[in-house]
Scaffold this motif. Sequence first.
Motif, PDB file in Angstrom:
ATOM      1  N   LEU A  18      19.018  38.234  41.005  1.00  6.81           N
ATOM      2  CA  LEU A  18      17.998  38.662  41.290  1.00  6.81           C
ATOM      3  C   LEU A  18      18.047  40.070  41.852  1.00  6.81           C
ATOM      4  O   LEU A  18      16.953  40.579  42.267  1.00  6.81           O
ATOM      5  N   ASN A  19      19.241  40.584  42.056  1.00  8.44           N
ATOM      6  CA  ASN A  19      19.606  42.026  42.373  1.00  8.44           C
ATOM      7  C   ASN A  19      20.680  42.771  41.476  1.00  8.44           C
ATOM      8  O   ASN A  19      21.448  43.063  41.849  1.00  8.44           O
ATOM      9  N   TYR A  20      20.565  42.305  40.224  1.00  6.01           N
ATOM     10  CA  TYR A  20      21.493  42.526  39.222  1.00  6.01           C
ATOM     11  C   TYR A  20      22.039  43.973  39.385  1.00  6.01           C
ATOM     12  O   TYR A  20      23.221  44.155  39.293  1.00  6.01           O
ATOM     13  N   ASP A  21      20.909  44.832  39.175  1.00  3.97           N
ATOM     14  CA  ASP A  21      21.588  46.310  38.842  1.00  3.97           C
ATOM     15  C   ASP A  21      22.393  46.723  40.116  1.00  3.97           C
ATOM     16  O   ASP A  21      23.581  47.446  39.880  1.00  3.97           O
ATOM     17  N   GLU A  22      21.939  46.179  41.399  1.00  6.17           N
ATOM     18  CA  GLU A  22      22.625  47.028  42.559  1.00  6.17           C
ATOM     19  C   GLU A  22      23.813  46.194  42.526  1.00  6.17           C
ATOM     20  O   GLU A  22      24.979  46.896  42.947  1.00  6.17           O
ATOM     21  N   VAL A  23      23.894  44.874  42.326  1.00  5.31           N
ATOM     22  CA  VAL A  23      25.197  44.161  42.331  1.00  5.31           C
ATOM     23  C   VAL A  23      26.285  44.651  41.530  1.00  5.31           C
ATOM     24  O   VAL A  23      27.389  45.010  41.803  1.00  5.31           O
ATOM     25  N   MET A  24      25.796  45.195  40.251  1.00  3.56           N
ATOM     26  CA  MET A  24      26.943  45.378  39.266  1.00  3.56           C
ATOM     27  C   MET A  24      27.241  47.017  39.818  1.00  3.56           C
ATOM     28  O   MET A  24      28.499  47.153  39.295  1.00  3.56           O
ATOM     29  N   ARG A  25      26.532  47.804  40.061  1.00  5.42           N
ATOM     30  CA  ARG A  25      26.842  49.258  40.650  1.00  5.42           C
ATOM     31  C   ARG A  25      27.782  48.874  41.544  1.00  5.42           C
ATOM     32  O   ARG A  25      28.757  49.508  41.623  1.00  5.42           O
ATOM     33  N   ALA A  26      27.640  47.935  42.526  1.00  3.50           N
ATOM     34  CA  ALA A  26      28.494  47.800  43.625  1.00  3.50           C
ATOM     35  C   ALA A  26      29.844  47.173  42.973  1.00  3.50           C
ATOM     36  O   ALA A  26      31.194  47.500  43.366  1.00  3.50           O
ATOM     37  N   ILE A  27      29.737  46.265  42.107  1.00  5.80           N
ATOM     38  CA  ILE A  27      30.982  45.709  41.313  1.00  5.80           C
ATOM     39  C   ILE A  27      31.950  46.909  40.707  1.00  5.80           C
ATOM     40  O   ILE A  27      33.012  46.909  40.647  1.00  5.80           O
ATOM     41  N   GLN A  80      39.205  42.783  38.333  1.00  5.88           N
ATOM     42  CA  GLN A  80      37.825  42.148  38.003  1.00  5.88           C
ATOM     43  C   GLN A  80      38.041  40.822  37.926  1.00  5.88           C
ATOM     44  O   GLN A  80      37.007  40.146  38.290  1.00  5.88           O
ATOM     45  N   ARG A  81      38.889  40.244  37.681  1.00  7.90           N
ATOM     46  CA  ARG A  81      39.061  38.648  37.639  1.00  7.90           C
ATOM     47  C   ARG A  81      39.191  38.201  39.155  1.00  7.90           C
ATOM     48  O   ARG A  81      39.085  36.700  39.306  1.00  7.90           O
ATOM     49  N   ARG A  82      39.212  38.928  40.009  1.00  7.03           N
ATOM     50  CA  ARG A  82      39.154  38.521  41.529  1.00  7.03           C
ATOM     51  C   ARG A  82      37.766  38.807  41.957  1.00  7.03           C
ATOM     52  O   ARG A  82      37.529  38.851  43.263  1.00  7.03           O
ATOM     53  N   VAL A  83      36.855  38.948  41.307  1.00 13.54           N
ATOM     54  CA  VAL A  83      35.436  39.137  41.540  1.00 13.54           C
ATOM     55  C   VAL A  83      34.611  38.078  41.093  1.00 13.54           C
ATOM     56  O   VAL A  83      34.380  37.939  39.673  1.00 13.54           O
ATOM     57  N   SER A  84      33.932  37.369  41.933  1.00 15.27           N
ATOM     58  CA  SER A  84      33.226  36.044  41.287  1.00 15.27           C
ATOM     59  C   SER A  84      31.613  36.374  41.707  1.00 15.27           C
ATOM     60  O   SER A  84      31.462  36.746  42.942  1.00 15.27           O
ATOM     61  N   VAL A  85      30.706  36.131  40.747  1.00 13.96           N
ATOM     62  CA  VAL A  85      29.336  36.155  40.958  1.00 13.96           C
ATOM     63  C   VAL A  85      28.766  35.017  40.921  1.00 13.96           C
ATOM     64  O   VAL A  85      28.818  34.184  39.722  1.00 13.96           O
ATOM     65  N   SER A  86      28.101  34.425  41.852  1.00 13.14           N
ATOM     66  CA  SER A  86      27.418  32.946  41.978  1.00 13.14           C
ATOM     67  C   SER A  86      25.907  33.110  41.720  1.00 13.14           C
ATOM     68  O   SER A  86      25.448  34.113  42.567  1.00 13.14           O
ATOM     69  N   THR A  87      25.588  32.111  40.861  1.00 20.65           N
ATOM     70  CA  THR A  87      24.073  32.079  40.615  1.00 20.65           C
ATOM     71  C   THR A  87      23.749  30.655  40.657  1.00 20.65           C
ATOM     72  O   THR A  87      24.336  29.781  40.376  1.00 20.65           O
ATOM     73  N   ALA A  88      22.318  30.430  41.087  1.00 18.82           N
ATOM     74  CA  ALA A  88      21.821  29.409  41.466  1.00 18.82           C
ATOM     75  C   ALA A  88      21.284  28.920  39.839  1.00 18.82           C
ATOM     76  O   ALA A  88      20.733  27.635  39.547  1.00 18.82           O
ATOM     77  N   GLY A  89      21.583  29.749  38.868  1.00 18.08           N
ATOM     78  CA  GLY A  89      21.035  29.330  37.786  1.00 18.08           C
ATOM     79  C   GLY A  89      19.983  30.323  37.028  1.00 18.08           C
ATOM     80  O   GLY A  89      18.996  29.729  36.126  1.00 18.08           O
ATOM     81  N   ILE A  90      20.100  31.473  37.378  1.00 17.87           N
ATOM     82  CA  ILE A  90      19.239  32.576  36.791  1.00 17.87           C
ATOM     83  C   ILE A  90      19.776  33.005  35.265  1.00 17.87           C
ATOM     84  O   ILE A  90      20.504  33.765  34.847  1.00 17.87           O
ATOM     85  N   VAL A  91      19.298  32.188  34.152  1.00 18.12           N
ATOM     86  CA  VAL A  91      19.603  32.337  33.023  1.00 18.12           C
ATOM     87  C   VAL A  91      19.702  33.592  32.318  1.00 18.12           C
ATOM     88  O   VAL A  91      20.500  34.207  31.686  1.00 18.12           O
ATOM     89  N   ASP A  92      18.393  34.413  32.656  1.00 18.81           N
ATOM     90  CA  ASP A  92      18.331  36.014  32.000  1.00 18.81           C
ATOM     91  C   ASP A  92      19.671  36.591  32.711  1.00 18.81           C
ATOM     92  O   ASP A  92      20.236  37.412  31.978  1.00 18.81           O
ATOM     93  N   GLY A  93      19.907  36.502  34.059  1.00 19.81           N
ATOM     94  CA  GLY A  93      21.194  37.171  34.676  1.00 19.81           C
ATOM     95  C   GLY A  93      22.731  36.728  33.775  1.00 19.81           C
ATOM     96  O   GLY A  93      23.557  37.571  33.958  1.00 19.81           O
TER      97      GLY A  93
END
Length: 338
Positions: free
Chosen positions: A161-170, A183-196
């Motif tokens: 739900l903060n996709y653009d800022e998270v990806m810029r940080a990544i 990159q393989r040591r960065v995990s993005v966890s989601t509660a199930g936001i399908v669009d993301g």
Amino acid sequence: MENILDYDFNGLKSKLESEGLESYRAIQIFDWIYQKHIISFAAMTNISKQLRESLSLKFSIDLPELVKKSKSLDGTVKFLWKYKDGNTVESVILRYPDRISGCISSQVGCPLNCAFCATGMSGYIRNLTSGEIIGQILGMEIEENEKINNIVFMGMGEPMLNYDEVMRAIRVITDPKAFKISQRRVSVSTAGIVDGIIKMANEPLDLVLSISLHAPTDEKRSSIMPINKKYNLKSLIESVKTYQRIKNRRVTFEYILFDHFNDTIEDAKNLVKLLEDIKCNVNLIRYNDTGSGFLKSTDQRASEFEKFLKENGIEAVIRAEKGADIDAACGQLRRRTL
């Protein structure tokens, strides 16, 4: 005045060029900040004094203020940070034999209101900027005087739900000129936001996708995770399959075990059926008390659940608990009112 931490490398290079400055200055600035942990332009000694003064008039280097640091007996350290607007977040360093992991927050609070999570109970205020996200990592590295080499977006908030800022940080986290974390040591966890999940599948990044699942049926999942009413299990699983078709990467499912709610063999059977066509591993998590009314699954029930998954072809492990004695374990981070 702009926080220079809000810029990824290409963004900063373009910004400097638009100001009539040489693009290589971006390399120098990134090296000072992310490699040398220098957060004052005045101390960047390979840059002319005139340029340092000019930079300090155009940019700030904003780290959040450290309000409190709590240390666990197991080596986990929790940090309470305050931003310029007075809002607070928590982030955590977790130490393992093979890595030092930073658990990072992406929002002030969380809007998803999962029934078992202290973050949701503390309310939602706003998204963090990429610079505010990066500031947590820099702050922890400086405070502990050590290099973080693994990042999990499993702190406060829903990253998708903060996709653009998270990806810029990544992009900064994985940049060889910045934090240099694989990159393989960065995990993005989601509660199930399908669009993301679909958007992340199409990113030119090789990240780890982690799904907070916590129940194997729509009825149970909707009762503890309201987001399931918008993105039900069918749509969630389809998005994961799409992700795997594009990325060909294993997905992690996080599953908190609640006593006599989702830890029966029948629940395990439903979980096996749900995940039967997916390359995945399941992290089974002992519930950490947040005042929600749920109880932790017993050792025996947790072991039986794990055993059933393994016997039926699902790679599963009961995750080692860290930081529970300082309220730094899964689901325990919260926004503090100061």
